[in-house]
Design a protein around this motif. Structure first.
Motif, PDB file in Angstrom:
ATOM      1  N   THR A  29      88.308  69.674  19.448  1.00  0.00           N
ATOM      2  CA  THR A  29      87.630  70.935  19.157  1.00  0.00           C
ATOM      3  C   THR A  29      87.177  71.587  20.465  1.00  0.00           C
ATOM      4  N   LYS A  30      86.798  72.854  20.371  1.00  0.00           N
ATOM      5  CA  LYS A  30      86.282  73.577  21.537  1.00  0.00           C
ATOM      6  C   LYS A  30      85.007  72.919  22.082  1.00  0.00           C
ATOM      7  N   PRO A  31      84.014  72.579  21.222  1.00  0.00           N
ATOM      8  CA  PRO A  31      82.813  71.901  21.742  1.00  0.00           C
ATOM      9  C   PRO A  31      83.137  70.560  22.409  1.00  0.00           C
ATOM     10  N   ASP A  32      84.120  69.855  21.884  1.00  0.00           N
ATOM     11  CA  ASP A  32      84.531  68.587  22.484  1.00  0.00           C
ATOM     12  C   ASP A  32      85.120  68.819  23.876  1.00  0.00           C
ATOM     13  N   ALA A  33      85.908  69.858  24.034  1.00  0.00           N
ATOM     14  CA  ALA A  33      86.488  70.189  25.343  1.00  0.00           C
ATOM     15  C   ALA A  33      85.383  70.498  26.343  1.00  0.00           C
ATOM     16  N   ILE A  34      84.407  71.300  25.939  1.00  0.00           N
ATOM     17  CA  ILE A  34      83.291  71.646  26.819  1.00  0.00           C
ATOM     18  C   ILE A  34      82.517  70.395  27.213  1.00  0.00           C
ATOM     19  N   LYS A  35      82.222  69.556  26.246  1.00  0.00           N
ATOM     20  CA  LYS A  35      81.448  68.333  26.499  1.00  0.00           C
ATOM     21  C   LYS A  35      82.175  67.418  27.479  1.00  0.00           C
ATOM     22  N   ARG A  36      83.485  67.264  27.316  1.00  0.00           N
ATOM     23  CA  ARG A  36      84.248  66.380  28.197  1.00  0.00           C
ATOM     24  C   ARG A  36      84.280  66.910  29.626  1.00  0.00           C
ATOM     25  N   VAL A  37      84.431  68.218  29.782  1.00  0.00           N
ATOM     26  CA  VAL A  37      84.442  68.795  31.127  1.00  0.00           C
ATOM     27  C   VAL A  37      83.068  68.658  31.768  1.00  0.00           C
ATOM     28  N   GLU A  38      82.013  69.012  31.048  1.00  0.00           N
ATOM     29  CA  GLU A  38      80.661  68.952  31.607  1.00  0.00           C
ATOM     30  C   GLU A  38      80.204  67.520  31.893  1.00  0.00           C
ATOM     31  N   THR A  39      80.629  66.571  31.087  1.00  0.00           N
ATOM     32  CA  THR A  39      80.271  65.173  31.307  1.00  0.00           C
ATOM     33  C   THR A  39      80.932  64.629  32.568  1.00  0.00           C
ATOM     34  N   ASN A  40      82.174  64.977  32.776  1.00  0.00           N
ATOM     35  CA  ASN A  40      82.926  64.452  33.914  1.00  0.00           C
ATOM     36  C   ASN A  40      82.762  65.280  35.181  1.00  0.00           C
ATOM     37  N   ASN A  41      82.249  66.492  35.062  1.00  0.00           N
ATOM     38  CA  ASN A  41      82.024  67.378  36.206  1.00  0.00           C
ATOM     39  C   ASN A  41      80.680  68.077  36.031  1.00  0.00           C
ATOM     40  N   PRO A  42      79.572  67.363  36.251  1.00  0.00           N
ATOM     41  CA  PRO A  42      78.258  67.944  35.979  1.00  0.00           C
ATOM     42  C   PRO A  42      77.918  69.173  36.814  1.00  0.00           C
ATOM     43  N   ASP A  43      78.575  69.375  37.941  1.00  0.00           N
ATOM     44  CA  ASP A  43      78.303  70.545  38.776  1.00  0.00           C
ATOM     45  C   ASP A  43      79.039  71.789  38.303  1.00  0.00           C
ATOM     46  N   PHE A  44      80.053  71.623  37.453  1.00  0.00           N
ATOM     47  CA  PHE A  44      80.835  72.770  36.993  1.00  0.00           C
ATOM     48  C   PHE A  44      80.007  73.668  36.085  1.00  0.00           C
ATOM     49  N   ASN A  45      80.200  74.964  36.230  1.00  0.00           N
ATOM     50  CA  ASN A  45      79.597  75.957  35.350  1.00  0.00           C
ATOM     51  C   ASN A  45      80.717  76.490  34.456  1.00  0.00           C
ATOM     52  N   VAL A  46      80.825  75.986  33.239  1.00  0.00           N
ATOM     53  CA  VAL A  46      81.877  76.390  32.314  1.00  0.00           C
ATOM     54  C   VAL A  46      81.589  77.809  31.839  1.00  0.00           C
ATOM     55  N   GLU A  47      82.551  78.703  32.048  1.00  0.00           N
ATOM     56  CA  GLU A  47      82.376  80.108  31.671  1.00  0.00           C
ATOM     57  C   GLU A  47      82.977  80.432  30.313  1.00  0.00           C
ATOM     58  N   GLN A  48      84.182  79.927  30.096  1.00  0.00           N
ATOM     59  CA  GLN A  48      84.894  80.277  28.863  1.00  0.00           C
ATOM     60  C   GLN A  48      85.897  79.180  28.539  1.00  0.00           C
ATOM     61  N   VAL A  49      86.121  78.971  27.260  1.00  0.00           N
ATOM     62  CA  VAL A  49      87.108  78.004  26.793  1.00  0.00           C
ATOM     63  C   VAL A  49      88.002  78.723  25.806  1.00  0.00           C
ATOM     64  N   GLU A  50      89.304  78.600  26.026  1.00  0.00           N
ATOM     65  CA  GLU A  50      90.279  79.343  25.233  1.00  0.00           C
ATOM     66  C   GLU A  50      91.297  78.368  24.628  1.00  0.00           C
ATOM     67  N   LEU A  51      91.486  78.429  23.320  1.00  0.00           N
ATOM     68  CA  LEU A  51      92.493  77.618  22.651  1.00  0.00           C
ATOM     69  C   LEU A  51      93.869  78.189  22.965  1.00  0.00           C
ATOM     70  N   LEU A  52      94.774  77.318  23.390  1.00  0.00           N
ATOM     71  CA  LEU A  52      96.141  77.749  23.661  1.00  0.00           C
ATOM     72  C   LEU A  52      97.059  77.204  22.581  1.00  0.00           C
ATOM     73  N   GLU A  53      97.845  78.090  22.003  1.00  0.00           N
ATOM     74  CA  GLU A  53      98.835  77.681  21.006  1.00  0.00           C
ATOM     75  C   GLU A  53      99.950  78.710  20.971  1.00  0.00           C
ATOM     76  N   GLY A  54     101.067  78.315  20.417  1.00  0.00           N
ATOM     77  CA  GLY A  54     102.183  79.240  20.274  1.00  0.00           C
ATOM     78  C   GLY A  54     102.709  79.746  21.604  1.00  0.00           C
ATOM     79  N   LYS A  55     102.960  81.042  21.663  1.00  0.00           N
ATOM     80  CA  LYS A  55     103.547  81.679  22.851  1.00  0.00           C
ATOM     81  C   LYS A  55     102.629  81.569  24.074  1.00  0.00           C
ATOM     82  N   ALA A  56     101.324  81.639  23.864  1.00  0.00           N
ATOM     83  CA  ALA A  56     100.379  81.527  24.989  1.00  0.00           C
ATOM     84  C   ALA A  56     100.486  80.154  25.639  1.00  0.00           C
TER      85      ALA A  56
END
Length: 71
Positions: A29-56
């Protein structure tokens, strides 16, 4: 699902578009993606998370910078 995460490398600096980086991560899920990034990179400031599927997703996979981050 594959997500593209836009982030700044430091929470201490004022965010600037020119300093925005991105990474690709597989998560349930999107919250899971944010949590994994923030847990492994505590200094990162996550701005946006975008689901990629299909042509994108196909477009991003053809890019030179496409590499799934694994934590």
């Amino acid at each position: 699902m594959i997500f593209k995460v836009y982030y700044q490398e430091s929470k201490k600096e004022t965010p600037r578009r020119e300093n925005t980086h991105s990474l690709f991560i597989e998560a349930e899920t999107k919250p899971d993606a944010i949590k994994r990034v923030e847990t492994n990179n505590p200094d990162f400031n996550v701005e946006q998370v975008e689901l990629l599927e299909g042509k994108a997703l196909e477009y991003e996979q053809q890019g030179v910078n496409y590499k799934l981050v694994e934590y």
